[in-house]
Design a protein around this motif. Structure first.
Motif, PDB file in Angstrom:
ATOM      1  N   GLY A  69      36.818  -3.812 -40.304  1.00  0.00           N
ATOM      2  CA  GLY A  69      35.254  -3.411 -40.303  1.00  0.00           C
ATOM      3  C   GLY A  69      35.103  -3.832 -41.906  1.00  0.00           C
ATOM      4  N   LYS A  70      33.919  -3.438 -42.199  1.00  0.00           N
ATOM      5  CA  LYS A  70      33.219  -3.698 -43.625  1.00  0.00           C
ATOM      6  C   LYS A  70      33.665  -4.839 -44.222  1.00  0.00           C
ATOM      7  CE  LYS A  70      33.453   1.349 -44.181  1.00  0.00           C
ATOM      8  NZ  LYS A  70      32.313   2.051 -44.166  1.00  0.00           N
ATOM      9  N   CYS A  71      34.900  -4.943 -44.939  1.00  0.00           N
ATOM     10  CA  CYS A  71      35.146  -6.179 -45.938  1.00  0.00           C
ATOM     11  C   CYS A  71      35.382  -7.265 -45.098  1.00  0.00           C
ATOM     12  CB  CYS A  71      36.422  -5.633 -46.724  1.00  0.00           C
ATOM     13  SG  CYS A  71      36.296  -4.416 -47.904  1.00  0.00           S
ATOM     14  N   MET A  87      27.890  -7.273 -38.229  1.00  0.00           N
ATOM     15  CA  MET A  87      28.803  -7.540 -37.171  1.00  0.00           C
ATOM     16  C   MET A  87      30.321  -7.607 -37.891  1.00  0.00           C
ATOM     17  SD  MET A  87      27.007  -7.638 -34.558  1.00  0.00           S
ATOM     18  CE  MET A  87      28.167  -8.249 -33.226  1.00  0.00           C
ATOM     19  N   ALA A  88      30.712  -6.433 -38.439  1.00  0.00           N
ATOM     20  CA  ALA A  88      31.685  -6.418 -39.506  1.00  0.00           C
ATOM     21  C   ALA A  88      32.817  -5.691 -38.496  1.00  0.00           C
ATOM     22  CB  ALA A  88      31.697  -5.727 -40.623  1.00  0.00           C
ATOM     23  N   GLY A  89      33.576  -6.164 -37.722  1.00  0.00           N
ATOM     24  CA  GLY A  89      34.692  -5.533 -36.911  1.00  0.00           C
ATOM     25  C   GLY A  89      35.643  -6.480 -36.362  1.00  0.00           C
ATOM     26  N   VAL A  92      45.769   6.267 -37.720  1.00  0.00           N
ATOM     27  CA  VAL A  92      45.580   6.884 -38.916  1.00  0.00           C
ATOM     28  C   VAL A  92      44.723   6.201 -39.756  1.00  0.00           C
ATOM     29  CG1 VAL A  92      47.894   8.322 -38.867  1.00  0.00           C
ATOM     30  CG2 VAL A  92      47.647   5.779 -40.088  1.00  0.00           C
ATOM     31  N   GLU A  93      43.742   7.120 -40.924  1.00  0.00           N
ATOM     32  CA  GLU A  93      43.530   6.111 -42.002  1.00  0.00           C
ATOM     33  C   GLU A  93      44.571   6.252 -43.120  1.00  0.00           C
ATOM     34  OE1 GLU A  93      39.549   7.116 -43.316  1.00  0.00           O
ATOM     35  OE2 GLU A  93      39.347   8.661 -41.855  1.00  0.00           O
ATOM     36  N   PRO A  94      45.185   5.135 -43.444  1.00  0.00           N
ATOM     37  CA  PRO A  94      46.599   4.969 -44.089  1.00  0.00           C
ATOM     38  C   PRO A  94      46.451   5.814 -45.360  1.00  0.00           C
ATOM     39  CG  PRO A  94      45.633   2.886 -43.556  1.00  0.00           C
ATOM     40  CD  PRO A  94      44.635   3.790 -43.071  1.00  0.00           C
ATOM     41  N   PHE A 123      46.712   1.416 -37.717  1.00  0.00           N
ATOM     42  CA  PHE A 123      46.068   1.638 -39.088  1.00  0.00           C
ATOM     43  C   PHE A 123      44.771   1.363 -38.907  1.00  0.00           C
ATOM     44  CE2 PHE A 123      49.481   1.225 -42.597  1.00  0.00           C
ATOM     45  CZ  PHE A 123      50.249   2.209 -42.138  1.00  0.00           C
ATOM     46  N   ASP A 124      43.944   2.125 -39.164  1.00  0.00           N
ATOM     47  CA  ASP A 124      42.387   1.784 -39.324  1.00  0.00           C
ATOM     48  C   ASP A 124      42.099   1.727 -41.037  1.00  0.00           C
ATOM     49  OD1 ASP A 124      39.699   1.996 -39.740  1.00  0.00           O
ATOM     50  OD2 ASP A 124      39.469   3.799 -38.309  1.00  0.00           O
ATOM     51  N   GLU A 125      42.221   0.342 -41.103  1.00  0.00           N
ATOM     52  CA  GLU A 125      42.019  -0.275 -42.384  1.00  0.00           C
ATOM     53  C   GLU A 125      40.402  -0.620 -42.542  1.00  0.00           C
ATOM     54  OE1 GLU A 125      44.562  -1.696 -44.777  1.00  0.00           O
ATOM     55  OE2 GLU A 125      46.235  -2.009 -43.451  1.00  0.00           O
ATOM     56  N   VAL A 126      39.656   0.184 -41.981  1.00  0.00           N
ATOM     57  CA  VAL A 126      38.260  -0.408 -42.009  1.00  0.00           C
ATOM     58  C   VAL A 126      37.769  -0.208 -43.575  1.00  0.00           C
ATOM     59  CG1 VAL A 126      35.724   0.399 -41.579  1.00  0.00           C
ATOM     60  CG2 VAL A 126      37.397   0.043 -39.646  1.00  0.00           C
ATOM     61  N   VAL A 127      38.223   0.917 -44.244  1.00  0.00           N
ATOM     62  CA  VAL A 127      37.734   0.733 -45.619  1.00  0.00           C
ATOM     63  C   VAL A 127      38.903   0.257 -46.571  1.00  0.00           C
ATOM     64  CG1 VAL A 127      37.626   2.812 -47.465  1.00  0.00           C
ATOM     65  CG2 VAL A 127      36.516   2.817 -45.283  1.00  0.00           C
ATOM     66  N   THR A 128      40.178   0.274 -46.271  1.00  0.00           N
ATOM     67  CA  THR A 128      41.476  -0.132 -47.057  1.00  0.00           C
ATOM     68  C   THR A 128      41.499  -1.687 -46.933  1.00  0.00           C
ATOM     69  OG1 THR A 128      42.939   0.672 -45.468  1.00  0.00           O
ATOM     70  CG2 THR A 128      42.644   1.913 -47.233  1.00  0.00           C
ATOM     71  N   GLY A 130      32.176  -6.088 -32.999  1.00  0.00           N
ATOM     72  CA  GLY A 130      30.851  -6.036 -34.095  1.00  0.00           C
ATOM     73  C   GLY A 130      30.882  -5.037 -34.918  1.00  0.00           C
ATOM     74  N   SER A 131      31.779  -4.065 -34.881  1.00  0.00           N
ATOM     75  CA  SER A 131      32.048  -3.068 -35.881  1.00  0.00           C
ATOM     76  C   SER A 131      33.303  -2.213 -35.647  1.00  0.00           C
ATOM     77  CB  SER A 131      30.883  -1.921 -35.488  1.00  0.00           C
ATOM     78  OG  SER A 131      31.402  -1.290 -34.279  1.00  0.00           O
ATOM     79  N   GLY A 132      33.624  -1.567 -36.853  1.00  0.00           N
ATOM     80  CA  GLY A 132      34.647  -0.673 -36.664  1.00  0.00           C
ATOM     81  C   GLY A 132      34.814   0.186 -35.526  1.00  0.00           C
ATOM     82  N   THR A 133      33.718   0.860 -35.146  1.00  0.00           N
ATOM     83  CA  THR A 133      33.695   1.842 -34.083  1.00  0.00           C
ATOM     84  C   THR A 133      34.203   0.965 -32.886  1.00  0.00           C
ATOM     85  OG1 THR A 133      32.001   2.778 -34.926  1.00  0.00           O
ATOM     86  CG2 THR A 133      32.181   3.115 -32.624  1.00  0.00           C
ATOM     87  N   GLU A 134      33.675  -0.215 -32.445  1.00  0.00           N
ATOM     88  CA  GLU A 134      34.168  -1.099 -31.516  1.00  0.00           C
ATOM     89  C   GLU A 134      35.544  -1.216 -31.208  1.00  0.00           C
ATOM     90  OE1 GLU A 134      31.903  -4.431 -30.682  1.00  0.00           O
ATOM     91  OE2 GLU A 134      30.119  -3.869 -30.788  1.00  0.00           O
ATOM     92  N   ALA A 185      39.827  12.825 -39.984  1.00  0.00           N
ATOM     93  CA  ALA A 185      39.515  11.615 -39.976  1.00  0.00           C
ATOM     94  C   ALA A 185      38.250  10.817 -39.323  1.00  0.00           C
ATOM     95  CB  ALA A 185      40.931  10.730 -39.489  1.00  0.00           C
ATOM     96  N   TYR A 186      37.874   9.933 -39.779  1.00  0.00           N
ATOM     97  CA  TYR A 186      36.652   9.159 -38.998  1.00  0.00           C
ATOM     98  C   TYR A 186      37.263   7.861 -38.610  1.00  0.00           C
ATOM     99  CZ  TYR A 186      31.989   7.256 -38.147  1.00  0.00           C
ATOM    100  OH  TYR A 186      30.764   6.811 -37.644  1.00  0.00           O
ATOM    101  N   HIS A 187      36.987   7.590 -37.298  1.00  0.00           N
ATOM    102  CA  HIS A 187      37.283   6.236 -36.499  1.00  0.00           C
ATOM    103  C   HIS A 187      36.136   5.850 -35.782  1.00  0.00           C
ATOM    104  CE1 HIS A 187      41.454   6.832 -37.733  1.00  0.00           C
ATOM    105  NE2 HIS A 187      41.361   8.127 -37.414  1.00  0.00           N
ATOM    106  N   GLY A 188      34.847   6.070 -36.543  1.00  0.00           N
ATOM    107  CA  GLY A 188      33.749   5.763 -35.670  1.00  0.00           C
ATOM    108  C   GLY A 188      33.057   6.893 -34.772  1.00  0.00           C
ATOM    109  N   TRP A 189      32.300   6.480 -34.005  1.00  0.00           N
ATOM    110  CA  TRP A 189      31.486   7.161 -33.155  1.00  0.00           C
ATOM    111  C   TRP A 189      31.598   7.121 -31.616  1.00  0.00           C
ATOM    112  CZ3 TRP A 189      27.326   5.172 -30.596  1.00  0.00           C
ATOM    113  CH2 TRP A 189      26.914   3.927 -31.050  1.00  0.00           C
TER     114      TRP A 189
HETATM  115  C1  LIG Z   1      38.084   4.672 -41.433  1.00  0.00           C
HETATM  116  C2  LIG Z   1      36.769   4.058 -40.673  1.00  0.00           C
HETATM  117  N1  LIG Z   1      37.037   3.819 -39.504  1.00  0.00           N
HETATM  118  C3  LIG Z   1      35.832   3.424 -38.640  1.00  0.00           C
HETATM  119  C4  LIG Z   1      34.785   3.401 -39.104  1.00  0.00           C
HETATM  120  C5  LIG Z   1      33.528   2.534 -38.371  1.00  0.00           C
HETATM  121  O1  LIG Z   1      33.070   1.501 -38.547  1.00  0.00           O
HETATM  122  P1  LIG Z   1      31.617   1.143 -38.229  1.00  0.00           P
HETATM  123  O2  LIG Z   1      30.759   1.928 -39.132  1.00  0.00           O
HETATM  124  O3  LIG Z   1      31.796  -0.329 -38.522  1.00  0.00           O
HETATM  125  O4  LIG Z   1      31.429   1.363 -37.031  1.00  0.00           O
HETATM  126  C6  LIG Z   1      34.467   3.611 -40.462  1.00  0.00           C
HETATM  127  C7  LIG Z   1      33.229   3.518 -41.213  1.00  0.00           C
HETATM  128  O5  LIG Z   1      32.896   4.133 -42.081  1.00  0.00           O
HETATM  129  C8  LIG Z   1      35.744   4.015 -41.310  1.00  0.00           C
HETATM  130  O6  LIG Z   1      35.304   4.563 -42.583  1.00  0.00           O
END
Ligand SMILES: Cc1ncc(COP(=O)(O)O)c(C=O)c1O
Length: 483
Positions: A309-311, A318-320, A248-250, A281-286, A158-162, A186-190
């Motif tokens: 996620g996102k793209c 439900m981007a994940g 990592v966020e690459p 690799f957290d490619e949520v943005v990349t 459902g999301s990047g966080t999940e 780095a941000y990997h969701g909550w």
């Molecule tokens: C690198 C990265 N990982 C994870 C997430 C979390 O994704 P989501 O907001 O879909 O839970 C984000 C959100 O901005 C992000 O930038």
């Protein structure tokens, strides 16, 4: 169409960026002149009347009055009722050039018609969800695999966080180890375990309000780009049961706000191999924004697991998803397949037909239009223009980009850290407030940014739109103190 496949045409000089960022953070802030700031703020009172009314009322029913952390809320949040291509309109009918782009997912531009038409067809036939298999689940997984061969299998969530939660669970199940190492800031969701060293390196549990200590006992952070520190953590962990994964966020923490040297990811790969940890690799943005092959294609580094996620749904809900090595990914199915313990994941609406079709058609459109590269060119033009303005006005600010991910650091708040805790405590608030003021001034000048310091460009950003945005940025930047 050129043969260019990735949004980055020339990798940045990372040392030079850090030199400039350090110089910025080592000097007092240069905010907007007070009288000019009053004028920018008067825009909101005079021209955004309905937004104010609506979001004031929202405060009674929604905590803080906004649902999303990226909703720009200084001096108050704006209510948007139309999005198209490069533009947003608020409920008072003001038009803005949109460099928030919903936080990154819309590389094609907002509300892209060919994708919306396909999504509408799906809604007309299956509705948004059936709970059973739909062919677009397969189509999307195959398409991702075609562009990112390291993603041998894909599980949509459902999301990047999940998806980060799922990847860590799979890594622990597969390796039998517990520790997970992330980069500070780095941000990997909550999720409980990832609210650790959030935004500011070295802050550990500072933001972990409401999270029991045990939840991130096995999470560790290392200072951005400090491979020696990573090695030391891996060595220590080896004595205590080992490291399940390094995530990592690459491009570096916070979507490249603290950029990495080009070879960084390859070195992390080698360290993971040496210590038997998985590389995530957290490619949520990349993922797809840097190009269809993602950061892994651009850097030529193969992760064990990839977070999407996102793209991955082109901006639809439900981007994940998590994908990667078949042997690791099969831990998600082990219970169903009947062998071994499975890493449990779920989600009533995960991989619904709407999200899968949206993702599939968005990626197909990105293929045929070379959207990531077009957006990257727009990012280059925007950044070069900003650099020229900064130079011309002799400002200490720093503009740089990684393709369509553009950074404009004016307050330097993102560069504060625990290496200098006294400065962090003293300067965090004023620098953060300056960033808010800059964001409000850009907004009052018709440009929406991400939190006043980041801009995502899209395929919809023509040269004309970028040049127009640059005039608006110049209007703000020429209002700062000392000009
Ligand atoms: C690198 C990265 N990982 C994870 C997430 C979390 O994704 P989501 O907001 O879909 O839970 C984000 C959100 O901005 C992000 O930038």
């Amino acid at each position: 169409m050129s043969n260019q496949k990735y949004a980055i045409f020339e990798y940045h000089d990372t040392n030079e960026i850090y030199n400039r960022l350090n110089a910025l953070v080592n000097q007092p802030i240069r905010p907007i002149q007070r009288d000019k700031m009053e004028l920018f703020l008067s825009y909101f009172e005079e021209k955004a009347v309905k937004s104010k009314e609506m979001t004031d009322e929202a405060k009674q029913f929604i905590p803080g009055g906004v649902q999303h952390n990226l909703a720009f809320n200084y001096p108050f949040p704006m209510a948007i009722n139309k999005a198209e291509g490069a533009y947003l309109w608020d409920v008072d009918s003001n038009r803005y050039i949109d460099f928030l782009q919903a936080g990154g997912p819309t590389v094609l531009g907002s509300n892209y018609t060919p994708v919306r038409d396909k999504v509408q067809e799906i809604i007309n036939t299956t509705g948004p969800v059936t709970g059973l298999f739909h062919e677009f689940e397969l189509n999307l997984a195959k398409l991702i695999n075609q562009h990112m061969p390291a993603v041998e299998m894909f599980r949509m969530l459902g999301s990047g966080t999940e998806s980060v939660m799922a990847a860590i669970r799979a890594a622990r199940t597969f390796t039998g180890k517990k520790k997970v190492i992330k980069v500070g800031g780095a941000y990997h969701g909550w999720s409980d375990q990832m609210v650790y060293g959030l935004h500011i390196p070295g802050t550990g549990r500072m933001e972990a309000t409401g999270i029991p200590k045990g939840a991130n006992r096995n999470t560790q952070e290392f200072y951005p780009n400090n491979l020696g520190a990573l090695r030391r953590k891996l060595m220590m962990n080896r004595l205590k049961g080992g490291t399940a994964a390094v995530i990592v966020e690459p491009l570096g923490p916070e979507s490249g706000t603290r950029p990495v040297p080009f070879e960084f990811n390859q070195h992390v790969r080698e360290l993971c191999d040496e210590f038997g940890a998985l590389l995530i690799f957290d490619e949520v943005v990349t993922g797809f924004r840097l190009g269809l092959g993602g950061a892994q294609g651009y850097f030529g580094v193969k992760p064990d697991l990839t977070i999407f996620g996102k793209c991955v749904t082109g901006g639809y809900p439900m981007a994940g998803g998590v994908g990667g090595r078949k042997d690791v990914m099969l831990t998600f199915a082990a219970g169903i397949g009947g062998t071994g313990e499975r890493a449990y994941v779920g989600g009533t609406l995960s991989a619904n037909p709407l999200s899968c079709a949206a993702g599939y058609f968005a990626i197909k459109e990105m293929e045929s239009t070379n959207a990531a590269v077009v957006a990257g060119r727009a990012g280059d033009r925007l950044t070069k223009g900003l650099q020229e303005i900064i130079e011309r006005l002799s400002l200490p600010y720093v503009a740089y980009n990684q393709g369509s991910i553009c950074h404009l650091e004016t307050s330097g708040v993102m560069l504060l850290d625990f290496k200098n805790p006294i400065r962090l405590m003293r300067e965090l608030k004023p620098r953060k407030h300056m960033m808010e003021e800059m964001g409000a001034a850009y907004m009052a000048s018709g440009v929406v940014t991400l939190a006043g310091s980041r801009m995502y460009t899209s395929m919809a950003d023509t040269n004309e739109i970028i040049d127009n945005a640059l005039d608006r940025f110049e209007h703000v930047l020429s209002s700062v103190e000392g000009i």
